[in-house]
Design a protein around this motif. Structure first.
Motif, PDB file in Angstrom:
ATOM      1  N   VAL A  26     127.013  11.548-114.799  1.00  0.00           N
ATOM      2  CA  VAL A  26     127.144  12.987-115.043  1.00  0.00           C
ATOM      3  C   VAL A  26     127.668  13.606-113.751  1.00  0.00           C
ATOM      4  O   VAL A  26     126.983  13.584-112.718  1.00  0.00           O
ATOM      5  N   LEU A  27     128.907  14.092-113.812  1.00  0.00           N
ATOM      6  CA  LEU A  27     129.595  14.573-112.606  1.00  0.00           C
ATOM      7  C   LEU A  27     129.846  16.070-112.710  1.00  0.00           C
ATOM      8  O   LEU A  27     130.369  16.553-113.728  1.00  0.00           O
ATOM      9  N   ASN A  28     129.476  16.785-111.669  1.00  0.00           N
ATOM     10  CA  ASN A  28     129.553  18.244-111.645  1.00  0.00           C
ATOM     11  C   ASN A  28     130.417  18.715-110.484  1.00  0.00           C
ATOM     12  O   ASN A  28     130.257  18.262-109.348  1.00  0.00           O
ATOM     13  N   GLY A  29     131.299  19.676-110.779  1.00  0.00           N
ATOM     14  CA  GLY A  29     132.248  20.143-109.775  1.00  0.00           C
ATOM     15  C   GLY A  29     131.777  21.350-108.984  1.00  0.00           C
ATOM     16  O   GLY A  29     130.588  21.665-108.940  1.00  0.00           O
ATOM     17  N   PRO A  30     132.749  22.039-108.365  1.00  0.00           N
ATOM     18  CA  PRO A  30     132.455  23.053-107.349  1.00  0.00           C
ATOM     19  C   PRO A  30     131.619  24.226-107.853  1.00  0.00           C
ATOM     20  O   PRO A  30     131.822  24.733-108.957  1.00  0.00           O
ATOM     21  N   ASN A  31     130.702  24.617-106.997  1.00  0.00           N
ATOM     22  CA  ASN A  31     129.819  25.781-107.168  1.00  0.00           C
ATOM     23  C   ASN A  31     128.684  25.566-108.156  1.00  0.00           C
ATOM     24  O   ASN A  31     127.807  26.428-108.273  1.00  0.00           O
ATOM     25  N   LEU A  32     128.669  24.438-108.841  1.00  0.00           N
ATOM     26  CA  LEU A  32     127.575  24.215-109.796  1.00  0.00           C
ATOM     27  C   LEU A  32     126.242  23.983-109.083  1.00  0.00           C
ATOM     28  O   LEU A  32     125.191  24.079-109.711  1.00  0.00           O
ATOM     29  N   ARG A  81     122.719  32.606-109.331  1.00  0.00           N
ATOM     30  CA  ARG A  81     123.625  33.750-109.510  1.00  0.00           C
ATOM     31  C   ARG A  81     124.240  33.716-110.903  1.00  0.00           C
ATOM     32  O   ARG A  81     124.258  32.660-111.529  1.00  0.00           O
ATOM     33  N   GLU A  82     124.744  34.869-111.327  1.00  0.00           N
ATOM     34  CA  GLU A  82     125.436  35.002-112.617  1.00  0.00           C
ATOM     35  C   GLU A  82     124.656  34.407-113.801  1.00  0.00           C
ATOM     36  O   GLU A  82     125.221  33.655-114.605  1.00  0.00           O
ATOM     37  N   PRO A  83     123.355  34.746-113.927  1.00  0.00           N
ATOM     38  CA  PRO A  83     122.573  34.178-115.049  1.00  0.00           C
ATOM     39  C   PRO A  83     123.104  34.595-116.411  1.00  0.00           C
ATOM     40  O   PRO A  83     122.950  33.850-117.392  1.00  0.00           O
ATOM     41  N   ALA A  84     123.781  35.766-116.485  1.00  0.00           N
ATOM     42  CA  ALA A  84     124.317  36.217-117.775  1.00  0.00           C
ATOM     43  C   ALA A  84     125.406  35.278-118.263  1.00  0.00           C
ATOM     44  O   ALA A  84     125.613  35.133-119.479  1.00  0.00           O
ATOM     45  N   VAL A  85     126.104  34.641-117.344  1.00  0.00           N
ATOM     46  CA  VAL A  85     127.192  33.720-117.727  1.00  0.00           C
ATOM     47  C   VAL A  85     126.680  32.287-117.846  1.00  0.00           C
ATOM     48  O   VAL A  85     126.986  31.586-118.817  1.00  0.00           O
ATOM     49  N   TYR A  86     125.898  31.840-116.836  1.00  0.00           N
ATOM     50  CA  TYR A  86     125.556  30.418-116.752  1.00  0.00           C
ATOM     51  C   TYR A  86     124.093  30.098-117.069  1.00  0.00           C
ATOM     52  O   TYR A  86     123.707  28.932-117.048  1.00  0.00           O
ATOM     53  N   VAL A  95     142.752  14.082-121.861  1.00  0.00           N
ATOM     54  CA  VAL A  95     142.350  12.708-121.527  1.00  0.00           C
ATOM     55  C   VAL A  95     140.855  12.477-121.797  1.00  0.00           C
ATOM     56  O   VAL A  95     140.298  11.445-121.421  1.00  0.00           O
ATOM     57  N   ALA A  96     140.219  13.473-122.427  1.00  0.00           N
ATOM     58  CA  ALA A  96     138.791  13.346-122.760  1.00  0.00           C
ATOM     59  C   ALA A  96     138.629  12.888-124.199  1.00  0.00           C
ATOM     60  O   ALA A  96     139.506  13.073-125.034  1.00  0.00           O
ATOM     61  N   ARG A  97     137.482  12.287-124.458  1.00  0.00           N
ATOM     62  CA  ARG A  97     137.160  11.911-125.845  1.00  0.00           C
ATOM     63  C   ARG A  97     136.850  13.156-126.662  1.00  0.00           C
ATOM     64  O   ARG A  97     137.206  13.262-127.840  1.00  0.00           O
ATOM     65  N   GLY A  98     136.189  14.110-126.047  1.00  0.00           N
ATOM     66  CA  GLY A  98     135.850  15.351-126.725  1.00  0.00           C
ATOM     67  C   GLY A  98     135.402  16.392-125.732  1.00  0.00           C
ATOM     68  O   GLY A  98     135.258  16.105-124.538  1.00  0.00           O
ATOM     69  N   VAL A  99     135.185  17.587-126.236  1.00  0.00           N
ATOM     70  CA  VAL A  99     134.846  18.740-125.384  1.00  0.00           C
ATOM     71  C   VAL A  99     133.676  19.490-126.005  1.00  0.00           C
ATOM     72  O   VAL A  99     133.673  19.731-127.221  1.00  0.00           O
ATOM     73  N   ILE A 100     132.712  19.852-125.170  1.00  0.00           N
ATOM     74  CA  ILE A 100     131.589  20.697-125.609  1.00  0.00           C
ATOM     75  C   ILE A 100     131.558  21.897-124.681  1.00  0.00           C
ATOM     76  O   ILE A 100     131.504  21.719-123.454  1.00  0.00           O
ATOM     77  N   CYS A 101     131.585  23.101-125.240  1.00  0.00           N
ATOM     78  CA  CYS A 101     131.478  24.268-124.361  1.00  0.00           C
ATOM     79  C   CYS A 101     130.683  25.374-125.022  1.00  0.00           C
ATOM     80  O   CYS A 101     130.625  25.472-126.250  1.00  0.00           O
ATOM     81  N   GLY A 102     130.019  26.167-124.177  1.00  0.00           N
ATOM     82  CA  GLY A 102     129.324  27.362-124.644  1.00  0.00           C
ATOM     83  C   GLY A 102     127.895  27.123-125.079  1.00  0.00           C
ATOM     84  O   GLY A 102     127.234  28.064-125.530  1.00  0.00           O
ATOM     85  N   LEU A 103     127.395  25.902-124.929  1.00  0.00           N
ATOM     86  CA  LEU A 103     126.040  25.599-125.410  1.00  0.00           C
ATOM     87  C   LEU A 103     125.054  25.434-124.263  1.00  0.00           C
ATOM     88  O   LEU A 103     123.941  24.934-124.453  1.00  0.00           O
ATOM     89  N   GLY A 104     125.451  25.851-123.067  1.00  0.00           N
ATOM     90  CA  GLY A 104     124.560  25.777-121.906  1.00  0.00           C
ATOM     91  C   GLY A 104     124.161  24.341-121.609  1.00  0.00           C
ATOM     92  O   GLY A 104     124.926  23.394-121.840  1.00  0.00           O
TER      93      GLY A 104
END
Ligand code: CA2
Length: 149
Positions: free
Chosen positions: A11-17, A23-28, A123-132
């Protein structure tokens, strides 16, 4: 390096995570990166999988971490802002032949137009977004179900 690469999820996480939950709890949301790691670890434990969990603010280090994931069961990748800019990450995924599930905490399609394009998705098998944080758990479930028996 993992003892059993073929039963390891990276499980790899990029910048600022690393700032998650501060910060920004309304978004993240309010979960911290440590909470994300706990959720990933318990999901991997449930499936009998090993977990490598990393965060970096550096694009080149993400390339190295992707290269190191070659031969693994798969990668859950939240490349954060590099999602929208990095050909190097897409090349690394292709070169290493990785089984990648791209994850975003927020619904990038409900946000600014520059977040609607991803260099990772093709190049991904699939994408999941918006589910926290749930997106990470679901991505690991998908990788576990692709495990050879
Ligand atoms: O929704 C996601 O998971 C993103 O990958 C997060 C990235 C953003 O650039 C992508 O478009 C979508 C940003 C991560 C920054 O994380 C922060 C966490 C807390 C406070 C500030 C930034």
């Amino acid at each position: 390096m993992p003892v059993h690469p073929s039963t390891t999820v990276h499980v790899l996480n990029g910048p600022n995570l690393n700032l998650l939950g501060t910060r920004e709890p309304a978004v993240y949301g309010r979960a911290t990166l440590a909470d994300v790691e706990d959720a990933c670890r318990s999901t991997c434990d449930r499936h009998g999988l090993e977990l490598v969990f990393r965060q970096t603010n550096h694009e080149g280090e993400l390339v190295t971490l992707l290269q190191q994931a070659a031969g693994s069961l798969g990668v859950v990748l939240n490349a954060a802002a590099y999602t929208h800019t990095s050909i190097a990450l897409a090349d690394a995924i292709k070169a290493a032949g990785l089984n990648v599930v791209e994850v975003h905490l927020s619904n990038v399609f409900a946000r600014e137009a520059f977040r609607h394009h991803s260099f990772i998705s093709p190049v991904a098998r699939g994408v999941i977004c918006g589910l926290g944080i749930e997106g990470y758990r679901l991505a690991i479930d998908v990788l576990a179900s692709s495990r050879a028996n």
